[in-house]
Motif scaffolding. Structure first.
Motif, short mmCIF file in Angstrom:
data_model
loop_
_atom_site.label_atom_id
_atom_site.label_comp_id
_atom_site.label_asym_id
_atom_site.label_seq_id
_atom_site.Cartn_x
_atom_site.Cartn_y
_atom_site.Cartn_z
N PRO A 218 -99.26 71.98 -30.74
CA PRO A 218 -98.85 71.63 -32.11
C PRO A 218 -98.17 72.80 -32.83
O PRO A 218 -97.18 72.61 -33.54
CB PRO A 218 -100.16 71.25 -32.79
CG PRO A 218 -101.09 70.90 -31.70
CD PRO A 218 -100.71 71.78 -30.55
N SER A 221 -94.68 73.18 -31.58
CA SER A 221 -93.87 72.05 -32.05
C SER A 221 -93.40 72.27 -33.48
O SER A 221 -92.23 72.04 -33.80
CB SER A 221 -94.68 70.75 -31.95
OG SER A 221 -95.06 70.48 -30.62
N LEU A 222 -94.31 72.71 -34.32
CA LEU A 222 -93.95 72.97 -35.72
C LEU A 222 -92.96 74.13 -35.84
O LEU A 222 -92.03 74.08 -36.65
CB LEU A 222 -95.22 73.28 -36.53
CG LEU A 222 -96.17 72.09 -36.74
CD1 LEU A 222 -97.49 72.57 -37.34
CD2 LEU A 222 -95.53 71.03 -37.62
N LEU A 225 -89.43 72.97 -34.88
CA LEU A 225 -88.85 72.14 -35.94
C LEU A 225 -88.41 73.00 -37.12
O LEU A 225 -87.33 72.79 -37.69
CB LEU A 225 -89.87 71.10 -36.41
CG LEU A 225 -90.15 69.93 -35.46
CD1 LEU A 225 -91.36 69.15 -35.93
CD2 LEU A 225 -88.92 69.03 -35.35
N THR A 231 -88.76 68.62 -40.33
CA THR A 231 -90.20 68.42 -40.46
C THR A 231 -90.66 67.35 -39.49
O THR A 231 -89.83 66.70 -38.81
CB THR A 231 -90.58 68.00 -41.89
OG1 THR A 231 -90.09 66.66 -42.12
CG2 THR A 231 -89.99 68.95 -42.93
N LEU A 232 -91.96 67.11 -39.44
CA LEU A 232 -92.50 66.09 -38.55
C LEU A 232 -91.97 64.70 -38.87
O LEU A 232 -91.90 63.83 -38.00
CB LEU A 232 -94.03 66.09 -38.62
CG LEU A 232 -94.70 67.30 -37.96
CD1 LEU A 232 -96.16 67.38 -38.36
CD2 LEU A 232 -94.55 67.22 -36.45
N VAL A 235 -89.16 63.52 -36.59
CA VAL A 235 -89.44 63.42 -35.16
C VAL A 235 -89.71 61.97 -34.77
O VAL A 235 -90.51 61.28 -35.41
CB VAL A 235 -90.65 64.30 -34.77
CG1 VAL A 235 -91.01 64.10 -33.30
CG2 VAL A 235 -90.34 65.76 -35.04
N ILE A 238 -93.04 62.66 -29.45
CA ILE A 238 -93.61 63.90 -28.93
C ILE A 238 -93.89 63.68 -27.45
O ILE A 238 -94.53 62.70 -27.06
CB ILE A 238 -94.93 64.28 -29.64
CG1 ILE A 238 -94.71 64.46 -31.15
CG2 ILE A 238 -95.53 65.54 -29.01
CD1 ILE A 238 -93.98 65.72 -31.54
N LEU A 255 -100.95 66.95 -35.48
CA LEU A 255 -99.64 66.83 -36.13
C LEU A 255 -99.59 65.70 -37.14
O LEU A 255 -98.63 65.59 -37.91
CB LEU A 255 -98.55 66.63 -35.06
CG LEU A 255 -98.31 67.80 -34.12
CD1 LEU A 255 -97.33 67.40 -33.01
CD2 LEU A 255 -97.78 69.03 -34.87
N LEU A 257 -99.36 62.48 -36.43
CA LEU A 257 -98.39 61.48 -35.99
C LEU A 257 -99.09 60.34 -35.27
O LEU A 257 -100.09 60.55 -34.58
CB LEU A 257 -97.35 62.11 -35.06
CG LEU A 257 -96.41 63.14 -35.69
CD1 LEU A 257 -95.54 63.79 -34.63
CD2 LEU A 257 -95.55 62.50 -36.77
N LYS A 261 -95.75 57.32 -31.20
CA LYS A 261 -94.71 58.35 -31.00
C LYS A 261 -95.03 59.27 -29.82
O LYS A 261 -94.29 60.20 -29.56
CB LYS A 261 -94.54 59.18 -32.27
CG LYS A 261 -93.93 58.40 -33.43
CD LYS A 261 -93.51 59.31 -34.57
CE LYS A 261 -92.75 58.52 -35.64
NZ LYS A 261 -92.20 59.39 -36.71
#
Length: 312
Positions: A218, A221-222, A225, A231-232, A235, A238, A255, A257, A261
């Motif tokens: 995570p 990933s952030l 981005l 931002t999330l 997206v 994932i 995250l 999410l 996703k």
């Protein structure tokens, strides 16, 4: 950088959970609850990382012209031959002379590290069309009677053609890529190991691997981005390293999410090492829509990690 085409190969032998129930008493329900894995693929006698490399390159040739590639990078931690690497095998098969041919190993993070090597060659104007291969033969090295990790592993391979310039409107753009090492952490060098002369694959600190994977994927990933000013909310999918479905779900929860996703294939293939994300990308390639964004994030033994943002 652009991903112009992807291919994948999976051995035909399917090993279901019942094999491990008969072998060491682990119930299928227990394996599914702990890992999400229902079945995995096992290379046949005579198959290995080098033969699987040739298979995925052949499949990639059906999708793209490889005659003008000027760089080959291979990634694996389960080599068949420690001198003739999967990259050498691919170059020999293609018959292309005088190009850089490299193999690397950062455990299950090798896919993104291989692509980062390509990024370096592109940035230095030393290459423009790169073949990246990831191939894993986990069942060559595992101990299937090991009740901690023997049931996790599967075999498979994938290949990508990555170019410096866009080749077609269907190319996937690599918008950002980062990798890192977390071997400074206390159990990084003993969390998961593969010692061919000393027991094969072992995972004495699986809980620590779990905790760090759930932390670093995570985080990476952030970071990737943020590099793109996104931002999330931007997206669509994932695609985490296919180590354990519980880890993947934990990453999604961290995250914030929804699981819709999440792209996951571990249920059918087990942990296919650094090939897992590329296999999933190849399988899903035709389902993505223009403008969608995919974050691929990885964590490997050692510990290594990374993330890459891809835009369709």
């Amino acid at each position: 950088m652009y991903i112009h085409a992807v291919s994948h190969y999976l051995p035909t032998q399917v090993v279901g959970n019942e094999h491990f129930t008969q072998l060491n008493g682990l119930s299928s329900d227990w394996i599914i609850e702990r890992t999400g894995i229902v079945e995995r693929r096992k290379a046949a006698p005579g198959e290995n990382t080098n033969t699987m490399t040739i298979e995925v390159v052949k499949r990639l040739q059906e999708k793209a012209d490889l005659s003008t590639i000027d760089l080959i990078v291979g990634g694996t931690y389960t080599p068949y031959d420690t001198i003739v690497s999967i990259a050498h095998e691919a170059q020999h098969y293609l018959g292309i002379a005088d190009i850089p041919t490299i193999s690397i190993s950062t455990a299950c993070s090798s896919l993104l590290n291989a692509i980062e090597v390509v990024e370096g060659y592109f940035a230095l104007n030393k290459a423009t069309r790169a073949l990246v291969i990831v191939s894993e033969h986990n069942t060559l090295y595992y101990n299937e009677q090991d009740t901690i990790s023997g049931h996790l592993w599967g075999d498979g391979a994938a290949a990508l053609l990555i170019t410096k310039e866009r080749q077609s409107e269907d190319d996937f753009a690599i918008k950002a890529l980062l990798t890192g090492g977390a071997a400074h952490t206390p159990k990084a060098t003993t969390g998961v190991m593969m010692k061919p002369a000393d027991g094969g694959v072992t995972m004495p600190h699986g809980r620590d691997v779990f905790i760090n994977a759930c932390q670093y994927m995570p985080k990476a990933s952030l970071q990737v981005l943020e590099r793109c000013g996104l931002t999330l909310a931007d997206v669509d999918y994932i695609l985490p390293h296919q180590a354990n479905l519980r880890i993947s779900r934990n990453v999604m929860n961290t995250l914030g999410l929804p699981e819709e996703k999440l792209i996951s294939n571990i249920q059918r293939y087990g942990n296919t090492g650094c090939a897992g994300c590329a296999i999933a990308l190849s399988e899903q390639w035709n389902t993505f829509q223009k403008g969608q964004r995919i974050v691929i994030t990885v964590f490997g033994g050692g510990y290594s990690y990374g993330a890459m943002l891809v835009e369709v």
